[in-house]
Design an enzyme around this catalytic site. Structure first.
Site, PDB file in Angstrom:
ATOM      1  N   HIS A 249      25.405  44.167  74.163  1.00 42.09           N
ATOM      2  CA  HIS A 249      25.807  42.805  73.845  1.00 42.09           C
ATOM      3  C   HIS A 249      25.416  42.526  72.397  1.00 42.09           C
ATOM      4  CE1 HIS A 249      27.224  41.322  77.667  1.00 42.09           C
ATOM      5  NE2 HIS A 249      26.135  41.765  78.300  1.00 42.09           N
ATOM      6  N   CYS A 299      29.717  42.273  70.490  1.00 42.40           N
ATOM      7  CA  CYS A 299      30.350  41.080  69.940  1.00 42.40           C
ATOM      8  C   CYS A 299      29.692  40.689  68.621  1.00 42.40           C
ATOM      9  CB  CYS A 299      30.250  39.916  70.927  1.00 42.40           C
ATOM     10  SG  CYS A 299      31.464  40.021  72.252  1.00 42.40           S
TER      11      CYS A 299
END
Length: 441
Positions: A249, A299
């Protein structure tokens, strides 16, 4: 070529090979028709500067009677005057048959005597007739305004000065893959289904590119930094490259160099600029001047890109799966949540970031999409591009191919993704491939 000129080249071959700068002559020899573009490309691919000089001289002897005088002219145009004088050996300069400048054929013009009005219609016997300028029949006539303009020498481009990184060590270098899949409950981050698919693809791919691949799974914040520190302490003297791949992430953080940060499974995130800092020239001397590559599948923030409308001819639509997920984490407005008290060597000011390339799966600030079954868009396409093109194309060219293909995908029929790179490489980078027998590209 005249046997006398061939003898001059052979007699001075050692000096020419040592001192000649072939890259400065290619444009001139091409424009004068001595070499074709294919021949010049073959010379460029022959190896080092000296290898190119040897090949150029060998080919030059087979290029006809005008090859030698044109070669002399190219040496002069390139400022390699000592070599031109060496080859002439005190003889009168040899000129090509076709003039290279208008001043070679320009007549001397003298002003007409001033006549009185009374004699204006009366021919003067003492005035030499003015004849039109004679020009070679095969030369186009210049426009009047440029008739006596001194032509500029042809512009030499710098494309021939781009070098290639040495990539022939075996193994080529180390590749560290950090694959964070399962996140701790207090991290408030979902598990990354499909990431193992990405990891397996990249492990096989970089092994096929002759790298020593080491995979680390589900690392906490401090463990990520520890593994990077271990990698920086390795002696890379016998290797040509180093690769770091992080699957996790991600989030957007304040930065002054490289954007973004990647999360440990415990929650805190390591800024990308810290990650690159471990392997820069100051903290890892054995990698100085060598390419250091970072691939970040995470991301860059929480924004979702809906794209903009274009002509149907511009794209080949791909509809992502309905279950596509993101690797997003809300943006951190400050770096307070990131401890910087340990390992101060990783916080030192980054010198000029030469020989570093960071490839991001998405544009800073935006989410990156991942299919739970087939893995992330970015890694799937990157793996395919490397498989199909690594034996013929350099890394930067292949990353543009990745950008193009990923940009044509759509998540849930709506959202888009745009990868990109921060490129501070100084040379072209070609990976070793099995089809090449693991020899330099």
């Amino acid at each position: 070529m005249d046997p006398k000129h061939r003898s001059v080249l052979q007699r001075n071959r050692v000096t020419l090979v040592v001192d000649l700068k072939p890259s400065e002559l290619y444009d001139g020899l091409l424009e004068k028709g001595i070499f074709t573009q294919d021949m010049i490309d073959e010379i460029k691919n022959s190896g080092t500067r000296r290898d190119q000089a040897r090949q150029l001289l060998c080919d030059l002897e087979k290029r006809g009677s005008q090859a030698f005088p044109c070669f002399i002219q190219c040496l002069r145009d390139a400022g390699q005057l000592p070599l031109a004088e060496l080859l002439l050996g005190g003889e009168a300069p040899v000129q090509p048959l076709v003039p290279t400048a208008l001043e070679d054929i320009r007549p001397v013009l003298q002003p007409l005597p001033v006549s009185s009005p009374m004699n204006v219609d009366r021919p003067r016997k003492d005035i030499a007739p003015i004849y039109p300028i004679q020009r070679p029949s095969d030369s186009p006539s210049p426009s009047p305004e440029s008739e006596y303009r001194i032509p500029r020498p042809p512009r030499r481009t710098r494309k021939d000065s781009i070098q290639t990184y040495k990539m022939d060590a075996s193994p080529c270098g180390h590749c560290l893959i950090i694959n964070n899949v399962k996140f701790e409950p207090n991290a408030d981050l979902s598990d990354r289904k499909g990431s193992n698919v990405d990891c397996d693809k990249l492990e096989k791919r970089f092994k096929s590119l002759n790298f020593i691949v080491r995979v680390k799974t589900n690392l906490r914040y401090k463990q990520i930094r520890h593994e990077l520190c271990v990698l920086s302490k390795i002696d890379h003297s016998q290797f040509d490259c180093c690769v770091v791949i992080i699957l996790s992430h991600g989030t957007e953080v304040n930065h002054n160099r490289f954007p973004g940060a990647v999360h440990g499974v415990d929650g805190p995130a390591v800024p990308v600029q810290f990650i690159t800092n471990y392997l820069n020239g100051q903290h890892c001397p054995s990698l100085q001047g060598k390419p250091k590559l970072f691939f970040i599948q995470a991301c860059g923030g929480g924004e979702k890109d809906t794209g903009f409308e274009v002509s149907p001819d511009e794209v080949e639509p791909y509809m992502g799966g309905a279950d596509d997920q993101t690797d997003a984490m809300p943006m951190s407005s400050s770096s307070d949540s990131i401890s910087t008290s340990d390992e101060p060597d990783a916080r030192a000011t980054l010198p000029t970031p030469s020989d570093i390339l960071v490839s991001y799966s998405t544009f800073p600030g935006f989410v990156s999409w991942r299919d739970p079954l087939s893995g992330s868009w970015y890694v799937e396409i990157l793996d395919n591009i490397l498989e199909e093109n690594a034996d013929a194309n350099d890394l930067v060219t292949m990353l543009m191919m990745v950008n193009n293909e990923v940009s044509q995908n759509s998540a849930k029929g709506l959202y888009k993704q745009m990868p990109g790179s921060f490129n501070f490489l100084r040379k072209l980078l070609y990976f070793q491939t099995q089809s090449q027998g693991q020899t330099p590209a």
